[in-house]
Motif scaffolding. Structure first.
Motif, PDB file in Angstrom:
ATOM      1  N   SER A  48     -28.009 -51.445 -26.411  1.00  0.00           N
ATOM      2  CA  SER A  48     -28.747 -53.327 -26.059  1.00  0.00           C
ATOM      3  C   SER A  48     -28.667 -54.349 -26.904  1.00  0.00           C
ATOM      4  CB  SER A  48     -30.171 -51.961 -26.107  1.00  0.00           C
ATOM      5  OG  SER A  48     -30.914 -53.075 -26.182  1.00  0.00           O
TER       6      SER A  48
ATOM      7  N   SER B  35     -31.136 -56.376 -26.618  1.00  0.00           N
ATOM      8  CA  SER B  35     -32.321 -56.845 -27.277  1.00  0.00           C
ATOM      9  C   SER B  35     -33.097 -56.509 -28.621  1.00  0.00           C
ATOM     10  CB  SER B  35     -33.441 -55.869 -26.458  1.00  0.00           C
ATOM     11  OG  SER B  35     -34.364 -56.441 -26.554  1.00  0.00           O
TER      12      SER B  35
ATOM     13  N   ASN C 158     -36.057 -56.775 -29.061  1.00  0.00           N
ATOM     14  CA  ASN C 158     -37.656 -56.260 -28.908  1.00  0.00           C
ATOM     15  C   ASN C 158     -37.756 -54.324 -28.493  1.00  0.00           C
ATOM     16  OD1 ASN C 158     -38.200 -58.937 -29.148  1.00  0.00           O
ATOM     17  ND2 ASN C 158     -37.814 -59.490 -27.091  1.00  0.00           N
ATOM     18  N   ILE C 159     -37.262 -54.539 -28.388  1.00  0.00           N
ATOM     19  CA  ILE C 159     -37.455 -52.453 -28.779  1.00  0.00           C
ATOM     20  C   ILE C 159     -38.099 -51.971 -29.846  1.00  0.00           C
ATOM     21  CG2 ILE C 159     -35.562 -52.714 -26.525  1.00  0.00           C
ATOM     22  CD1 ILE C 159     -33.212 -51.810 -28.970  1.00  0.00           C
ATOM     23  N   ASP C 160     -38.264 -50.747 -29.376  1.00  0.00           N
ATOM     24  CA  ASP C 160     -39.087 -49.966 -31.342  1.00  0.00           C
ATOM     25  C   ASP C 160     -38.343 -49.738 -32.430  1.00  0.00           C
ATOM     26  OD1 ASP C 160     -39.256 -47.548 -32.682  1.00  0.00           O
ATOM     27  OD2 ASP C 160     -40.853 -46.940 -30.555  1.00  0.00           O
TER      28      ASP C 160
ATOM     29  N   TYR D 222     -35.040 -46.995 -32.813  1.00  0.00           N
ATOM     30  CA  TYR D 222     -33.529 -47.434 -32.323  1.00  0.00           C
ATOM     31  C   TYR D 222     -32.800 -48.012 -33.165  1.00  0.00           C
ATOM     32  CZ  TYR D 222     -35.794 -45.935 -27.978  1.00  0.00           C
ATOM     33  OH  TYR D 222     -36.567 -44.780 -26.722  1.00  0.00           O
TER      34      TYR D 222
ATOM     35  N   GLY E 112     -29.449 -57.686 -30.800  1.00  0.00           N
ATOM     36  CA  GLY E 112     -29.811 -55.968 -30.802  1.00  0.00           C
ATOM     37  C   GLY E 112     -29.006 -55.193 -31.500  1.00  0.00           C
TER      38      GLY E 112
ATOM     39  N   GLY F 183     -30.697 -51.089 -22.001  1.00  0.00           N
ATOM     40  CA  GLY F 183     -30.795 -51.931 -20.804  1.00  0.00           C
ATOM     41  C   GLY F 183     -30.200 -51.498 -19.250  1.00  0.00           C
TER      42      GLY F 183
END
Length: 177
Positions: free
Chosen positions: A9, A11, A13-15, A18, A44, A107
């Motif tokens: 990813s 990103s 905006n993920i937990d 990860y 990310g 994603g």
């Protein structure tokens, strides 16, 4: 295996779990003298793994599409930059330069990369496998979908011919060695 291709990813905006598992993998890769081959972004999990590999003594190769460069999104942890015109070229080069490919949480871009590798293997372009890093069950539903496709006859060969699954960092280390 020396050169490890990573799909993951971009990103932020993920937990955080990860990021933590990605950092641990990157540290192990660096400490064991592996070379990371990945998409070259400073976002990310992509930046997380590059930083961890580099800070732990490994080598980092970034395969960077022009749009990433235009948008100022290239990691500063790269030992080598391979520039590409687009995402398709990037996938081909990561595949070519890597001994094995590992799919971390990601994603649609990550899924695109995974399926590119599996599809190319299924028609004989290479014999490299993707290892799904299924920590926290991230890929369980996708793996179930692949099983369903296979059961319904949408695979010439079992999909497991083209991938492997690691449910923990220890399993992943064993499969990479």
């Amino acid at each position: 295996m020396k050169k490890i291709g990573i799909f993951c990813s971009a990103s932020e905006n993920i937990d955080k779990m990860y990021f933590e598992s990605t950092r641990k993998l990157g540290q192990w890769l660096g400490e064991t003298g592996k070379t990371l081959v990945y998409g070259g972004a400073n976002l990310g999990l992509m930046e997380c793994i590059a930083q961890a590999v580099k800070e732990s003594g490994g080598t980092v190769i970034g395969v960077v599409p022009s749009k990433l460069e235009e948008n100022g999104r290239v990691s500063t942890y790269l030992d080598e930059v391979i520039r590409t015109r687009n995402l398709s070229d990037r996938k081909d080069i990561i595949l070519e330069k890597s001994d094995v490919l590992v799919a971390l949480a990601g994603g649609v871009g990550t899924f695109d990369e995974i399926f590119h590798v599996i599809a190319a293997a299924s028609i004989g372009y290479h014999q490299k496998k993707v290892i799904f890093y299924n920590e926290y069950g991230f890929y369980t539903e996708l793996l179930n979908t692949l099983d369903t496709l296979e059961q319904k006859g949408f695979a010439r060969h079992p999909f497991s011919t083209y991938y492997d699954v690691a449910n923990s960092l220890e399993e992943l280390k064993d499969k990479i060695k």
